[in-house]
Motif scaffolding. Structure first.
Motif, mmCIF file in Angstrom:
data_model
loop_
_atom_site.group_PDB
_atom_site.id
_atom_site.type_symbol
_atom_site.label_atom_id
_atom_site.label_comp_id
_atom_site.label_asym_id
_atom_site.label_seq_id
_atom_site.Cartn_x
_atom_site.Cartn_y
_atom_site.Cartn_z
ATOM 1 N N ASP A 171 0.809 -1.221 0.000
ATOM 2 C CA ASP A 171 0.000 0.000 0.000
ATOM 3 C C ASP A 171 0.844 1.274 0.000
ATOM 4 O OD1 ASP A 171 -2.857 -0.698 0.204
ATOM 5 O OD2 ASP A 171 -2.258 -1.712 2.039
ATOM 6 N N LYS A 175 1.160 4.232 -2.989
ATOM 7 C CA LYS A 175 0.835 5.643 -2.758
ATOM 8 C C LYS A 175 2.045 6.532 -3.037
ATOM 9 C CE LYS A 175 -2.965 4.453 0.242
ATOM 10 N NZ LYS A 175 -3.614 4.410 1.564
ATOM 11 N N ASN A 182 -5.447 7.829 -2.137
ATOM 12 C CA ASN A 182 -6.564 6.869 -2.242
ATOM 13 C C ASN A 182 -6.083 5.557 -2.871
ATOM 14 O OD1 ASN A 182 -8.715 5.742 -4.315
ATOM 15 N ND2 ASN A 182 -9.871 6.623 -2.611
ATOM 16 N N LEU A 184 -7.506 3.010 -4.612
ATOM 17 C CA LEU A 184 -7.890 2.721 -6.000
ATOM 18 C C LEU A 184 -7.192 3.671 -6.974
ATOM 19 C CD1 LEU A 184 -9.586 1.483 -8.281
ATOM 20 C CD2 LEU A 184 -11.516 2.895 -7.513
ATOM 21 N N ARG A 185 -7.202 4.952 -6.643
ATOM 22 C CA ARG A 185 -6.554 5.944 -7.526
ATOM 23 C C ARG A 185 -5.040 5.737 -7.586
ATOM 24 N NH1 ARG A 185 -10.840 6.424 -9.883
ATOM 25 N NH2 ARG A 185 -12.462 7.808 -9.078
ATOM 26 N N HIS A 202 -1.805 -5.746 1.239
ATOM 27 C CA HIS A 202 -2.307 -5.009 2.405
ATOM 28 C C HIS A 202 -1.929 -5.686 3.725
ATOM 29 C CE1 HIS A 202 -4.715 -3.334 -0.800
ATOM 30 N NE2 HIS A 202 -5.544 -4.341 -0.864
ATOM 31 N N GLN A 214 -10.469 -3.772 -13.871
ATOM 32 C CA GLN A 214 -11.088 -4.653 -12.877
ATOM 33 C C GLN A 214 -10.241 -4.686 -11.608
ATOM 34 O OE1 GLN A 214 -13.822 -6.667 -13.367
ATOM 35 N NE2 GLN A 214 -14.168 -6.379 -15.554
ATOM 36 N N ALA A 215 -10.899 -4.992 -10.504
ATOM 37 C CA ALA A 215 -10.184 -5.253 -9.255
ATOM 38 C C ALA A 215 -10.494 -6.669 -8.811
ATOM 39 C CB ALA A 215 -10.611 -4.261 -8.176
ATOM 40 N N PHE A 216 -9.561 -7.272 -8.082
ATOM 41 C CA PHE A 216 -9.832 -8.575 -7.472
ATOM 42 C C PHE A 216 -9.125 -8.632 -6.124
ATOM 43 C CE2 PHE A 216 -9.173 -13.063 -6.531
ATOM 44 C CZ PHE A 216 -10.494 -13.488 -6.611
ATOM 45 N N ARG A 217 -9.882 -8.985 -5.103
ATOM 46 C CA ARG A 217 -9.340 -8.973 -3.748
ATOM 47 C C ARG A 217 -9.208 -10.390 -3.189
ATOM 48 N NH1 ARG A 217 -11.313 -3.288 -0.951
ATOM 49 N NH2 ARG A 217 -9.359 -2.509 -1.754
ATOM 50 N N ARG A 256 -6.634 -14.685 -10.875
ATOM 51 C CA ARG A 256 -7.409 -14.600 -9.631
ATOM 52 C C ARG A 256 -7.032 -15.738 -8.692
ATOM 53 N NH1 ARG A 256 -12.449 -11.552 -11.330
ATOM 54 N NH2 ARG A 256 -13.748 -12.788 -9.965
ATOM 55 N N THR A 257 -6.946 -16.922 -9.233
ATOM 56 C CA THR A 257 -6.547 -18.073 -8.410
ATOM 57 C C THR A 257 -5.132 -17.859 -7.868
ATOM 58 O OG1 THR A 257 -7.944 -19.475 -9.782
ATOM 59 C CG2 THR A 257 -6.317 -20.591 -8.394
ATOM 60 N N PHE A 260 -4.933 -16.029 -4.632
ATOM 61 C CA PHE A 260 -5.185 -16.857 -3.448
ATOM 62 C C PHE A 260 -3.941 -17.663 -3.070
ATOM 63 C CE2 PHE A 260 -9.757 -17.083 -2.022
ATOM 64 C CZ PHE A 260 -10.137 -15.903 -2.630
ATOM 65 N N SER A 297 -14.100 -16.677 2.696
ATOM 66 C CA SER A 297 -14.371 -15.480 1.878
ATOM 67 C C SER A 297 -15.494 -15.661 0.875
ATOM 68 C CB SER A 297 -13.107 -15.065 1.127
ATOM 69 O OG SER A 297 -12.718 -16.064 0.190
ATOM 70 N N HIS A 298 -15.907 -16.896 0.604
ATOM 71 C CA HIS A 298 -16.913 -17.125 -0.434
ATOM 72 C C HIS A 298 -18.287 -17.396 0.177
ATOM 73 C CE1 HIS A 298 -13.574 -17.076 -3.054
ATOM 74 N NE2 HIS A 298 -14.054 -17.810 -4.022
#
Lengths: 299, 299
Positions: A171, A175, A182, A184-185, A202, A214-217, A256-257, A260, A297-298
């Protein structure tokens, strides 16, 4: 598919609320390679001194990691001394002895040249760019950096960013690099500097991948004790990139996988000092933790 | 199923990096009730002064919220003045004018007594306990608190915690309440004090629910601008609890889905000042955001 990683192979002296360790095996390339080795073939480019013994090299080779590209030279290996006693989320550097790393010039063995996946761990961006240019045929290029290079070597770093498919940072670095507060920005600002995607870590809250609008967390595993966070980010990167390289197809689902699996490897790394936890990790544990992350999380 | 919420109905004067607002409608019970009103019937117990006009009450009643329990007394309503200019994640209180709230004694209308879901918003734990005792037949009891009560009214607060099914707090409050710095251990410490479950909010990183030896993490929607975080936590609670009350069945799946709806309502609340965003929210938007949260977090 093979990954070539270039970066530090080092010794770390560490103090955390859980205890102390003197001169344990460390370095970004070491942590990355160990984490990635559970998924795919890994080849390391780095430099070590005379204190890097066969027993240290065996930690890597016993996992099938190719150490042909670890150059042995006269002198001592890179040695970092750090403390997390005041704040587990922020390393306090007590000493940085670059030793043989000060003159590091990456040399890529001929047997590495067909590596399709290139990972530029946190080193001088001038060296990152040089390796990237020598590996011009790599199918995917990812990398890491840190606040030092962002602040003092920005122009050189920007040349590397322009070459990256994926940048992995935390993070604060996102920045700092974007100049935007921010989350996202900041990620959008980093992508505007070159990388096609950015993975922002994070810490205990997981990580977010941004790219293609797109975002993926991915969540982090709740840990009752963080014994030593050293190398957690590199281990995240190793799990993330190792999984991608193991798949061969660069689909959104693969990425995405991979987030994880990155989170799984980062959580493991924190549970003991240095590389101790990854040395005893099994593939079954990794799968268990992957399933657990889905469970927590799911819907 | 109806929710009874007891808490502050207030005016807020706010300054954030996005601008300023004077004396806009606020208060924990207001934000909570608005968010929950999209899911179920909500009844408010609170107190206001002569400055609380029909137009303010209409913000609530136009959403079907029952305001019978909002007592009107002589004097001025609670007025909080705060700034987020230095740090969007931490409110700086510039003035707290309790006014009529200083003498608040919650009075529960007879028509509210069959409410099955009780929410004790952030007020003096002595009052929270009193309301809880008067609502002895409530099927589920949840609540909120803040650093002030944790630090200075701990004994009273502990009596409330013993009565709670779910406590919703943020990271800092969980650590303060438990005296433990690790997130997971802090949550376990809070549960040891009484509540069956605790929802710990992580701001831009989402929230984690702990209870029954399980954790569940909901992501936060990445927001390009946080206009005003005031009431985001109360709006999270309203979405979370409103969804639970709307279901009737207290299954693990209900609670997990509720975490996502809480996150949705919290994200909406941040997008404009005070209650402005929730006033214009549609149920369709909520469903869109719920699906989006799944998209950015599910494999």
């Amino acid at each position: 598919m093979a990954i070539l990683v270039v970066g530090s192979v080092a010794f770390d002296s560490l103090e955390t609320p859980s205890g102390k360790r003197e001169r344990v095996l460390g370095g970004a390339a070491t942590h990355f390679a160990l984490a990635a080795s559970f998924f795919t073939k890994v080849r390391v480019v780095g430099v070590v001194g005379e204190d890097f013994l066969p027993e240290h090299e065996a930690v890597l080779t016993s996992k099938g990691i190719d150490t042909t590209g670890i150059e042995h030279v006269a002198g001592k290996s890179f040695h970092w001394t750090g403390s997390y006693v005041k704040d587990l989320n922020s390393a306090e550097t007590l000493a940085t002895d670059l030793n043989v790393f000060a003159e590091f010039q990456p040399k890529i063995p001929a047997s590495y040249l067909d590596s399709e996946y290139l990972f530029l761990a946190n080193i001088d961006p001038v060296l990152q760019l040089k390796v990237r240019q020598e590996m011009a045929n790599a199918k995917l290029v990812a990398g890491d950096t840190m606040n030092y290079w962002i602040a003092a070597h920005r122009e050189n770093l920007l040349k590397v960013l322009d070459e990256l498919d994926v940048l992995l940072i935390n993070d604060g670095e996102a920045k700092m690099l974007s100049g935007v507060d921010n989350g996202l920005r900041a990620a959008e600002g980093v992508i505007a500097l070159g990388p096609k995607a950015v993975v922002v870590k994070h810490g205990e809250y997981g990580a977010t991948m941004y790219g293609g609008g797109q975002a993926f967390r991915a969540p982090a595993r709740p840990l009752g004790e963080v014994v030593d966070p050293t190398g957690a980010g590199d281990s995240f990167a190793g799990g993330f990139y190792g999984y991608i390289a193991s798949q061969g197809t660069l689909t959104p689902e693969t990425f995405r996988t991979a987030m994880f699996y990155g989170s799984v490897m980062g959580s493991l790394a924190c549970e003991r000092f240095g590389t101790e936890r990854l040395q005893v990790t099994t593939r079954e544990e990794i799968e268990e933790r992957f399933q657990h992350l889905k469970t927590i999380s799911h819907l």
